[in-house]
Structure formats: structure tokens, C-alpha cells
Design an enzyme around this catalytic site. Structure first.
Site, PDB file in Angstrom:
ATOM      1  N   GLU A   1       4.347   0.653  -7.570  1.00 53.19           N
ATOM      2  CA  GLU A   1       3.532   1.293  -6.535  1.00 53.19           C
ATOM      3  C   GLU A   1       4.225   1.300  -5.174  1.00 53.19           C
ATOM      4  OE1 GLU A   1      -0.801   0.501  -8.572  1.00 53.19           O
ATOM      5  OE2 GLU A   1       0.014  -1.032  -7.259  1.00 53.19           O
TER       6      GLU A   1
ATOM      7  N   ASN B   1       0.285  -5.847  -4.897  1.00 54.01           N
ATOM      8  CA  ASN B   1       1.655  -5.885  -4.388  1.00 54.01           C
ATOM      9  C   ASN B   1       1.652  -5.931  -2.868  1.00 54.01           C
ATOM     10  OD1 ASN B   1       1.239  -2.795  -4.267  1.00 54.01           O
ATOM     11  ND2 ASN B   1       1.392  -3.213  -6.467  1.00 54.01           N
TER      12      ASN B   1
END
Length: 227
Positions: free
Chosen positions: A78, A28
Site C-alpha cells: 500500500e 502500515n
């Protein structure tokens, strides 16, 4: 909102995929807007081949979603790790998290990567190695808190049994640093394999003593010195 920053997130997320730093939707990416303090972060569950800047989520540092333009999309699970990175390092504006193979192998072994090549200085490793953040289950505060100490001594860290993370002033810089992490991990792996033992490392004192060659005269004062 923050369209240009959202486009950067997409651009560098796709680059990371092409570099094979993260596959199958792993990893990410985020960037912080210095003016508002908001962060633009990749969403959960969207294939990067189909990722649009409209899909990028805008959050604040309280983990509150300010904008989800596409509707129905949530930020990466996350996100707390990204937020913690920005809180811990107010000097940075970009965070990249990937699952590259060689670096992740050392993360699984909870083994830091020493400065086997001088270029490790690019990662600002104050103690002469790329550290390993202790294990934290993805999506939890344990994971986000695990990066606090590693980021005090390095711009990049391995995440135990998980992957890698790097920070920078820009996404371009953060992606470059995490690419170097994978390169150094591969070099270290082959050095261990060939020698059958720990290879020699560059001393911390040597890492701290780089300077642009004084023998080169820069008559053009607009030239910036860099490695």
C-alpha cells in the site's frame, strides 16, 4: 540511510500494535524526510514483533525503492497510498494506516463519523465529519487516488471496507489522530446504540470557533497555547 527516521517508524508501528489499532500484521506506517523527500515505510510481510529499523524501506515519491537494507524485503503493497498522501498534502511528513475495529465497522458501512464530540477539531475536519474514501482494492492506484478528496477536508479518513488513515507533521501526531478516530468511532457507536437514532452533533460553526480562554493571562511569553 535515514536511520533515525527508520527507528521512528518501528517505534510507532509497535505502539499502534500495542494500542490494538492493528493486529496480525495489518496496517502500515511511513515518515518523510523533508530534506531529501524520501520516505521510510514499513516492509511487506514482517511481523511487528520482529521488526527492526534495518527492515524499513526507503523510497522516493516515484515509487522507486532507494534502499532495502535487509535485502529481499519489499515495501508495503500500500506504498502508493502513502505516496499519494504526501503528494496531496505537502504540509505533512507522516502517514499511519490501521484497521481498528470500531472505525473499520463504519468504513464497511460507508458511513462517515460526525462530530459528536468537540474534540473532533483535532482532526481538522472542515466539513464537521470524518469522511469515507470510496473503495479501492488494496495495492492499487484506485485505493491511492481514493484518499485525495478526503484529505482535502480532514487529516483522517475511513477507507471503505478496509480501515483508516491519518496524516500529521510527525508520526507521533499521526498516530494520535488515528487513535482519536477509533475513540470517536466507539463513542459514536455507543451513542447510536443507546439512542437508537442519530445523536446530536456539534455544529461546524462551533467547531471553528475555538480560542484559548482570554481570562487566562500568560505572563510567560514562552508558553504555547493549545487545547
Amino acid at each position: 540511510m535515514l536511520e533515525s527516521l527508520k527507528k521512528q517508524v518501528v517505534e510507532y508501528a509497535v505502539q499502534a500494535e500495542k494500542k490494538r489499532l492493528c493486529q496480525q500484521g495489518s496496517g502500515n506506517f511511513s515518515i518523510r524526510d523533508p530534506k531529501t523527500g524520501y520516505i521510510c515505510v514499513t516492509p511487506s510481510g514482517v511481523d511487528r514483533a520482529e521488526l527492526s529499523f534495518h527492515d524499513i524501506i526507503v523510497m522516493n515519491l516515484n515509487a522507486e525503492v532507494i534502499e532495502s537494507e535487509s535485502g529481499g524485503l519489499r515495501p508495503t503493497s500500500e506504498s502508493l497510498m502513502h505516496i499519494q498522501a504526501y503528494k496531496s498534502r505537502p504540509d505533512i511528513n507522516a502517514v499511519v494506516h490501521t484497521h481498528s475495529r470500531f472505525a473499520t465497522a463504519f468504513a464497511i458501512l460507508n458511513k462517515s463519523i460526525p462530530a459528536v464530540v468537540y474534540e473532533t477539531t483535532i482532526l481538522n475536519c472542515k466539513n464537521g465529519y470524518i469522511p469515507v474514501a470510496p473503495y479501492g482494492r488494496p495495492g492499487t492506484s484506485a485505493l491511492s487516488n481514493s484518499i485525495i478528496n478526503p484529505l482535502k477536508i480532514s487529516d483522517a479518513t475511513l477507507l471503505q471496507s478496509h480501515g483508516t488513515l491519518a496524516v500529521g507533521h510527525t508520526l507521533k501526531e499521526a498516530l494520535l489522530k488515528i487513535s482519536y478516530v477509533e475513540e470517536f468511532a466507539e463513542i459514536y457507536y455507543y451513542s447510536l446504540t443507546i439512542a437508537g437514532k442519530e445523536p446530536p452533533v456539534v455544529p461546524i460553526s462551533e467547531l471553528q470557533n475555538w480560542a484559548y480562554p482570554k481570562e487566562i493571562t500568560l505572563l510567560d511569553k514562552n508558553i504555547r497555547t493549545s487545547k
